[in-house]
Design an enzyme around this catalytic site. Sequence first.
Site, PDB file in Angstrom:
ATOM      1  N   ARG A  40      -0.230 -10.219  14.746  1.00 18.72           N
ATOM      2  CA  ARG A  40      -0.411  -9.017  14.514  1.00 18.72           C
ATOM      3  C   ARG A  40      -1.649  -8.568  15.634  1.00 18.72           C
ATOM      4  O   ARG A  40      -2.560  -9.104  15.779  1.00 18.72           O
ATOM      5  CB  ARG A  40      -1.173  -8.717  13.105  1.00 18.72           C
ATOM      6  CG  ARG A  40      -1.372  -7.230  12.761  1.00 18.72           C
ATOM      7  CD  ARG A  40      -1.821  -7.353  11.370  1.00 18.72           C
ATOM      8  NE  ARG A  40      -1.888  -5.779  10.936  1.00 18.72           N
ATOM      9  CZ  ARG A  40      -3.088  -5.176  10.793  1.00 18.72           C
ATOM     10  NH1 ARG A  40      -4.325  -6.077  11.048  1.00 18.72           N
ATOM     11  NH2 ARG A  40      -3.384  -4.206  10.504  1.00 18.72           N
ATOM     12  N   SER A 108       6.144  -3.553   4.565  1.00 15.71           N
ATOM     13  CA  SER A 108       4.731  -3.390   3.883  1.00 15.71           C
ATOM     14  C   SER A 108       5.089  -2.303   2.748  1.00 15.71           C
ATOM     15  O   SER A 108       5.656  -1.122   3.192  1.00 15.71           O
ATOM     16  CB  SER A 108       3.784  -3.030   4.587  1.00 15.71           C
ATOM     17  OG  SER A 108       3.490  -4.083   5.506  1.00 15.71           O
ATOM     18  N   LYS A 137      -8.360  -4.015   7.526  1.00 14.44           N
ATOM     19  CA  LYS A 137      -7.304  -2.871   7.893  1.00 14.44           C
ATOM     20  C   LYS A 137      -7.975  -1.468   7.457  1.00 14.44           C
ATOM     21  O   LYS A 137      -8.192  -1.286   6.515  1.00 14.44           O
ATOM     22  CB  LYS A 137      -5.922  -3.379   6.915  1.00 14.44           C
ATOM     23  CG  LYS A 137      -4.958  -1.832   7.449  1.00 14.44           C
ATOM     24  CD  LYS A 137      -3.765  -2.374   6.600  1.00 14.44           C
ATOM     25  CE  LYS A 137      -2.686  -1.354   6.573  1.00 14.44           C
ATOM     26  NZ  LYS A 137      -1.883  -1.126   7.932  1.00 14.44           N
TER      27      LYS A 137
HETATM   28  N1  TZP Z   1      -2.182  -4.860   5.109  1.00 16.49           N
HETATM   29  C1  TZP Z   1      -2.382  -4.625   3.895  1.00 16.49           C
HETATM   30  S1  TZP Z   1      -4.218  -5.270   3.610  1.00 16.49           S
HETATM   31  C2  TZP Z   1      -4.182  -5.921   5.131  1.00 16.49           C
HETATM   32  C3  TZP Z   1      -2.798  -5.632   5.690  1.00 16.49           C
HETATM   33  C4  TZP Z   1      -2.516  -6.009   7.067  1.00 16.49           C
HETATM   34  C5  TZP Z   1      -5.358  -6.777   5.761  1.00 16.49           C
HETATM   35  C6  TZP Z   1      -5.311  -8.038   5.261  1.00 16.49           C
HETATM   36  O1  TZP Z   1      -6.392  -8.857   5.614  1.00 16.49           O
HETATM   37  P1  TZP Z   1      -7.526  -9.835   4.763  1.00 16.49           P
HETATM   38  O2  TZP Z   1      -8.475 -10.178   5.938  1.00 16.49           O
HETATM   39  O3  TZP Z   1      -6.665 -10.875   4.248  1.00 16.49           O
HETATM   40  O4  TZP Z   1      -8.028  -8.845   3.753  1.00 16.49           O
END
Ligand code: TZP
Length: 543
Positions: A40, A108, A137
Site C-alpha cells: 500500500r 474494502s 488512514k
Molecule cells: N482501511 C481501513 S482502516 C485502515 C485501512 C487501510 C488502516 C489500518 O491500519 P492500522 O494501522 O492497522 O489501524
Amino acid sequence: MDLTHVLKFYFITDENAPDGSLLKQVEIAIAAGATMIQYRHKSFSIKAFKELEAIRELCKRHSVPFVVNDNIILAKAVDADGVHLGQADEDVSIARSVLGPDAIIGLSVSTIEEFEKSAVSFCDYIGIGPVFVTDTKGDASPVIGLDGLRTVAEKSPFPVVAIGGIDASKAGACFSHGADGVAVISCITRAEDPLRQALELGRACGCRPRVLRIGWNNEFVLIEKLITGAPSSDSIVFGSILSGLKVPPGDDAALFETIINPVITTDTHKENTHFKRVWQTLEEIGQKAVEITFSDLAASYARPVSLFVNLSIPSYLCDQDIENLYSGIRRVLNKYGAPLGGGNVSSGREFSIDLFAVGEGHPDIFPLRSNARPGDGLYVTGSLGLASAGLQCLKNNETGYPELIEKFKSPKARFDAAKVLSEHKVACVMDVSDGLAGDAGHIAKASNVSIRFEPTVFKIDSILAKFCNKYSLNPEDVMLAGGEDYELMFACQPEIFEQIKRKIPEAFQVGACILFSGTPLMNVPAGVVSFQHGIKKIREIKI
Ligand code: TZP
Ligand code: MG
C-alpha cells in the site's frame, strides 16, 4: 480459491515509514509468520518500483500471497498475485478481466450497506473496517465495531479480514466476531520493537514464525550440485543392463555408449501451470517431473538411458530449494539407474524445469497411436481419475483423502506394465496424461477409428468413489475427464487382453474400437471436458 487460511495474518505496508523501508517491514512480517502481504503506497512513483519488485520476490520466496492496493495496472506490472480495491477504485469486475481468473481480488467495505451494494461476486475476500479507531488512514470511514464486523461476516459468502486499529490484544475478538483474518499496519510498523509486536500478533493469529531465506546466486555451484550424486553406475532396468554414458556430464556435451533405437522425449514443467510450491515440496516437484517425462519412454517401450535438465530459476528461490529439487530428480534417476547427461541453469522470471530424456527403444516394436484397429478393445493399466481428484483436494484444503493427493503428487512411470504389454506385442500404447477422453481422442484420430466408451465397465477405485459421493460427482465422468494419472492406455484384441490381465490384474477395459462412424469418440457423457495442463482449468470436476 479458498483464502480462509491465507487471510489469517495480513500485513499491509506503511507508506509513512522512511523511504526504502517497506521491504524491511515486509521482512519482519514474513519472519513473524504473516500469511498475506499488501503493498500500500498511495503516493507511489516509479522510483519505488525496484523496492516493489523486491517485496514481490520476497513474498514468492516464502510462498506468501502478495497483492497491490488500489492499482490494477501496477499489480499487473509487478506480477502480483492480485489487487485490493476500495469503494472508490476501479470496479472489481475490471480487475478480474485484467488480472485473470486466478488473481486474488479483495474489496474494502465499511458498512453493511456498502457490502450489499458492492459487486462482491467477482471478489475473493472482503476487508471490513475500520473495526477500531485508527490514525493510519486519514480518510477512514466511521468505525464499524465488532458487531458491525459480525454482521458483514455473517452475510459474506467470502472470507473476511478485519482491519483498523488491530493489534495482538484485539485479534482474538476479531476472530470470535467472524473474521477469518486480521489486517494490520501500525501495530507493527510504528512499534518500538516491530519484530516483537509482529511475533505477538503472529501468535495471536496461530501463525508460526519463519526463518528468512535468501535467493540463489551462483549458477556454477548449482550445476555442480546437480551433477554430484547423480547415478552413473550400471543398473538393471527394464530387463537389461544399462550401458550409460562414455563421458559423464562436465564437458561441453555427453558422449553415449551405442544406443540401439534411441528414443528421445522432452517435457516442460512450469510453476503455476504444472505445479504449485504451496502444494508440493521441491523434492516432490523434481520427482514428479522426471517420472512423467520417463512415462513417455515407458509408453514407447524404451528403457531410460539418461536425462538432461534445464532450469530457469527466478531469484525468489534459494539454494536450498534447488538442492531439494535436485534430490527429487536424483532419487528417480537412481531408481531407474539412469545417469544424468547434463544440465543448464539460468536465471529467469518464471520457474520452469525442462527435461530431455534419452531412452533405448525395444528392438522390434515402437508402439504407435495409429495402431488401433476396429475390433480391438481399449484398456488402461490402472486406476484413473485419482490424480485430478487429489488436485481438487489440494485446491480446496480437503484433507480427508491423502491417497488421492499422493496420486497427484507422485505418479509413477509404468515401465512394469510396458514390459508386459511389449511381451504381448501390443502395438498401440500411450500414457494417459491429459485425461482418458482427450487421450483416447488422439488414438481414435491417429488410427482413423471411432472409440466407444463403456463407462459401465470402468473399474472405480474405492477411495475415488467415496470422494465422488461426498461431492456429488459421477466417478465415471471424473475418470474420463481427469488427467495426470500416467497409466498406460492400449488397444489390442480382447483375447490378448485376457492374457495381459493375468499379469496386470489392475488393468481394465474402458472402451471398444470400431469402424470410424463420423465421430472419433462415442458415449462421452455430456459435460466431460479433457483435463488441460492449467491447474485452474479443470472446472469439470470442481468440488
Ligand atoms: N482501511 C481501513 S482502516 C485502515 C485501512 C487501510 C488502516 C489500518 O491500519 P492500522 O494501522 O492497522 O489501524
Ligand atoms: Mg483503495
